[in-house]
Design a protein around this motif. Structure first.
Motif, PDB file in Angstrom:
ATOM      1  N   ASP A  21      30.007  51.247  54.461  1.00 38.93           N
ATOM      2  CA  ASP A  21      29.942  50.670  53.123  1.00 38.93           C
ATOM      3  C   ASP A  21      29.419  51.739  52.170  1.00 38.93           C
ATOM      4  O   ASP A  21      28.233  51.875  51.942  1.00 38.93           O
ATOM      5  CB  ASP A  21      29.027  49.445  53.123  1.00 38.93           C
ATOM      6  N   ALA A  22      30.331  52.518  51.602  1.00 36.34           N
ATOM      7  CA  ALA A  22      29.954  53.676  50.801  1.00 36.34           C
ATOM      8  C   ALA A  22      29.530  53.312  49.376  1.00 36.34           C
ATOM      9  O   ALA A  22      28.951  54.130  48.699  1.00 36.34           O
ATOM     10  CB  ALA A  22      31.116  54.664  50.750  1.00 36.34           C
ATOM     11  N   GLY A  23      29.833  52.153  48.894  1.00 36.39           N
ATOM     12  CA  GLY A  23      29.451  51.776  47.536  1.00 36.39           C
ATOM     13  C   GLY A  23      30.450  50.814  46.934  1.00 36.39           C
ATOM     14  O   GLY A  23      31.304  50.257  47.613  1.00 36.39           O
ATOM     15  N   MET A  24      30.319  50.642  45.626  1.00 32.96           N
ATOM     16  CA  MET A  24      31.195  49.700  44.936  1.00 32.96           C
ATOM     17  C   MET A  24      32.592  50.278  44.780  1.00 32.96           C
ATOM     18  O   MET A  24      32.769  51.478  44.624  1.00 32.96           O
ATOM     19  CB  MET A  24      30.623  49.372  43.560  1.00 32.96           C
ATOM     20  N   THR A  25      33.549  49.409  44.787  1.00 27.98           N
ATOM     21  CA  THR A  25      34.931  49.811  44.544  1.00 27.98           C
ATOM     22  C   THR A  25      35.210  49.748  43.052  1.00 27.98           C
ATOM     23  O   THR A  25      34.398  49.258  42.261  1.00 27.98           O
ATOM     24  CB  THR A  25      35.911  48.884  45.281  1.00 27.98           C
ATOM     25  N   THR A  26      36.355  50.228  42.652  1.00 26.39           N
ATOM     26  CA  THR A  26      36.724  50.252  41.240  1.00 26.39           C
ATOM     27  C   THR A  26      36.736  48.851  40.636  1.00 26.39           C
ATOM     28  O   THR A  26      36.266  48.651  39.513  1.00 26.39           O
ATOM     29  CB  THR A  26      38.105  50.905  41.077  1.00 26.39           C
ATOM     30  N   SER A  27      37.222  47.884  41.378  1.00 26.14           N
ATOM     31  CA  SER A  27      37.263  46.521  40.837  1.00 26.14           C
ATOM     32  C   SER A  27      35.853  45.969  40.647  1.00 26.14           C
ATOM     33  O   SER A  27      35.601  45.240  39.682  1.00 26.14           O
ATOM     34  CB  SER A  27      38.078  45.610  41.751  1.00 26.14           C
ATOM     35  N   GLU A  28      34.939  46.321  41.529  1.00 25.36           N
ATOM     36  CA  GLU A  28      33.555  45.858  41.364  1.00 25.36           C
ATOM     37  C   GLU A  28      32.912  46.503  40.143  1.00 25.36           C
ATOM     38  O   GLU A  28      32.156  45.862  39.414  1.00 25.36           O
ATOM     39  CB  GLU A  28      32.750  46.173  42.620  1.00 25.36           C
ATOM     40  N   TYR A  29      33.203  47.784  39.897  1.00 21.80           N
ATOM     41  CA  TYR A  29      32.704  48.430  38.681  1.00 21.80           C
ATOM     42  C   TYR A  29      33.287  47.754  37.441  1.00 21.80           C
ATOM     43  O   TYR A  29      32.584  47.546  36.450  1.00 21.80           O
ATOM     44  CB  TYR A  29      33.084  49.916  38.660  1.00 21.80           C
ATOM     45  N   ALA A  30      34.562  47.420  37.482  1.00 23.74           N
ATOM     46  CA  ALA A  30      35.208  46.779  36.335  1.00 23.74           C
ATOM     47  C   ALA A  30      34.573  45.422  36.038  1.00 23.74           C
ATOM     48  O   ALA A  30      34.271  45.110  34.880  1.00 23.74           O
ATOM     49  CB  ALA A  30      36.701  46.626  36.597  1.00 23.74           C
ATOM     50  N   VAL A  31      34.359  44.626  37.064  1.00 21.33           N
ATOM     51  CA  VAL A  31      33.743  43.309  36.870  1.00 21.33           C
ATOM     52  C   VAL A  31      32.316  43.463  36.352  1.00 21.33           C
ATOM     53  O   VAL A  31      31.886  42.742  35.444  1.00 21.33           O
ATOM     54  CB  VAL A  31      33.792  42.489  38.172  1.00 21.33           C
ATOM     55  N   GLY A  32      31.586  44.407  36.895  1.00 17.10           N
ATOM     56  CA  GLY A  32      30.214  44.649  36.434  1.00 17.10           C
ATOM     57  C   GLY A  32      30.175  45.103  34.989  1.00 17.10           C
ATOM     58  O   GLY A  32      29.311  44.675  34.211  1.00 17.10           O
ATOM     59  N   THR A  33      31.095  45.963  34.604  1.00 13.63           N
ATOM     60  CA  THR A  33      31.152  46.446  33.224  1.00 13.63           C
ATOM     61  C   THR A  33      31.507  45.319  32.264  1.00 13.63           C
ATOM     62  O   THR A  33      30.904  45.191  31.191  1.00 13.63           O
ATOM     63  CB  THR A  33      32.184  47.583  33.104  1.00 13.63           C
ATOM     64  N   ILE A  34      32.457  44.488  32.629  1.00 12.13           N
ATOM     65  CA  ILE A  34      32.838  43.354  31.782  1.00 12.13           C
ATOM     66  C   ILE A  34      31.678  42.369  31.647  1.00 12.13           C
ATOM     67  O   ILE A  34      31.397  41.865  30.550  1.00 12.13           O
ATOM     68  CB  ILE A  34      34.101  42.665  32.330  1.00 12.13           C
ATOM     69  N   ALA A  35      30.983  42.113  32.735  1.00 12.09           N
ATOM     70  CA  ALA A  35      29.831  41.206  32.686  1.00 12.09           C
ATOM     71  C   ALA A  35      28.731  41.770  31.788  1.00 12.09           C
ATOM     72  O   ALA A  35      28.123  41.036  30.997  1.00 12.09           O
ATOM     73  CB  ALA A  35      29.303  40.955  34.088  1.00 12.09           C
ATOM     74  N   ALA A  36      28.469  43.068  31.895  1.00 16.37           N
ATOM     75  CA  ALA A  36      27.436  43.695  31.060  1.00 16.37           C
ATOM     76  C   ALA A  36      27.825  43.651  29.584  1.00 16.37           C
ATOM     77  O   ALA A  36      26.974  43.392  28.721  1.00 16.37           O
ATOM     78  CB  ALA A  36      27.210  45.134  31.515  1.00 16.37           C
ATOM     79  N   ALA A  37      29.092  43.898  29.282  1.00 17.77           N
ATOM     80  CA  ALA A  37      29.553  43.843  27.893  1.00 17.77           C
ATOM     81  C   ALA A  37      29.454  42.422  27.341  1.00 17.77           C
ATOM     82  O   ALA A  37      29.049  42.221  26.190  1.00 17.77           O
ATOM     83  CB  ALA A  37      30.987  44.353  27.798  1.00 17.77           C
ATOM     84  N   GLY A  38      29.801  41.444  28.147  1.00 19.60           N
ATOM     85  CA  GLY A  38      29.676  40.052  27.717  1.00 19.60           C
ATOM     86  C   GLY A  38      28.235  39.658  27.458  1.00 19.60           C
ATOM     87  O   GLY A  38      27.922  39.002  26.457  1.00 19.60           O
ATOM     88  N   PHE A  39      27.344  40.082  28.352  1.00 16.34           N
ATOM     89  CA  PHE A  39      25.922  39.790  28.167  1.00 16.34           C
ATOM     90  C   PHE A  39      25.396  40.472  26.906  1.00 16.34           C
ATOM     91  O   PHE A  39      24.625  39.886  26.147  1.00 16.34           O
ATOM     92  CB  PHE A  39      25.135  40.257  29.393  1.00 16.34           C
ATOM     93  N   ALA A  40      25.814  41.708  26.656  1.00 18.07           N
ATOM     94  CA  ALA A  40      25.380  42.429  25.458  1.00 18.07           C
ATOM     95  C   ALA A  40      25.863  41.719  24.196  1.00 18.07           C
ATOM     96  O   ALA A  40      25.124  41.628  23.210  1.00 18.07           O
ATOM     97  CB  ALA A  40      25.890  43.862  25.506  1.00 18.07           C
ATOM     98  N   ALA A  41      27.090  41.219  24.213  1.00 12.15           N
ATOM     99  CA  ALA A  41      27.626  40.510  23.049  1.00 12.15           C
ATOM    100  C   ALA A  41      26.834  39.231  22.771  1.00 12.15           C
ATOM    101  O   ALA A  41      26.494  38.943  21.616  1.00 12.15           O
ATOM    102  CB  ALA A  41      29.097  40.183  23.265  1.00 12.15           C
ATOM    103  N   VAL A  42      26.540  38.483  23.810  1.00 13.52           N
ATOM    104  CA  VAL A  42      25.752  37.252  23.644  1.00 13.52           C
ATOM    105  C   VAL A  42      24.348  37.580  23.138  1.00 13.52           C
ATOM    106  O   VAL A  42      23.828  36.928  22.223  1.00 13.52           O
ATOM    107  CB  VAL A  42      25.699  36.457  24.967  1.00 13.52           C
ATOM    108  N   LEU A  43      23.729  38.600  23.714  1.00 13.39           N
ATOM    109  CA  LEU A  43      22.384  38.994  23.280  1.00 13.39           C
ATOM    110  C   LEU A  43      22.387  39.457  21.831  1.00 13.39           C
ATOM    111  O   LEU A  43      21.478  39.120  21.062  1.00 13.39           O
ATOM    112  CB  LEU A  43      21.859  40.102  24.195  1.00 13.39           C
TER     113      LEU A  43
END
Length: 68
Positions: A21-43
């Motif tokens: 398990d070397a780390g996150m895959t590209t799709s996991e980074y994409a989901v994490g980035t979208i979640a962070a952007a959504g949280f930033a917008a709400v904040l």
């Protein structure tokens, strides 16, 4: 002694699985980035709302007017 070998084998398998398990895959980074952007917008919307803005201004004003 057989119990110890069983435990050692289990640990060996866990270590091997952790190495695979070397780390996150590209799709996991994409989901994490979208979640962070959504949280930033709400904040941002919350902090720039009238009630929160007035409260922050009040707190800062009281802090600046504090006697030393």
């Amino acid at each position: 002694m057989a119990g110890r070998a069983k435990v050692c084998g289990w640990w060996r398998e866990r270590r091997a699985a952790a190495r695979r398990d070397a780390g996150m895959t590209t799709s996991e980074y994409a989901v994490g980035t979208i979640a962070a952007a959504g949280f930033a917008a709400v904040l941002y919307k919350i902090v720039t709302s009238g009630a929160v803005s007035a409260a922050l201004e009040s707190v800062i004003g009281k802090a600046l007017d504090a006697p030393f």
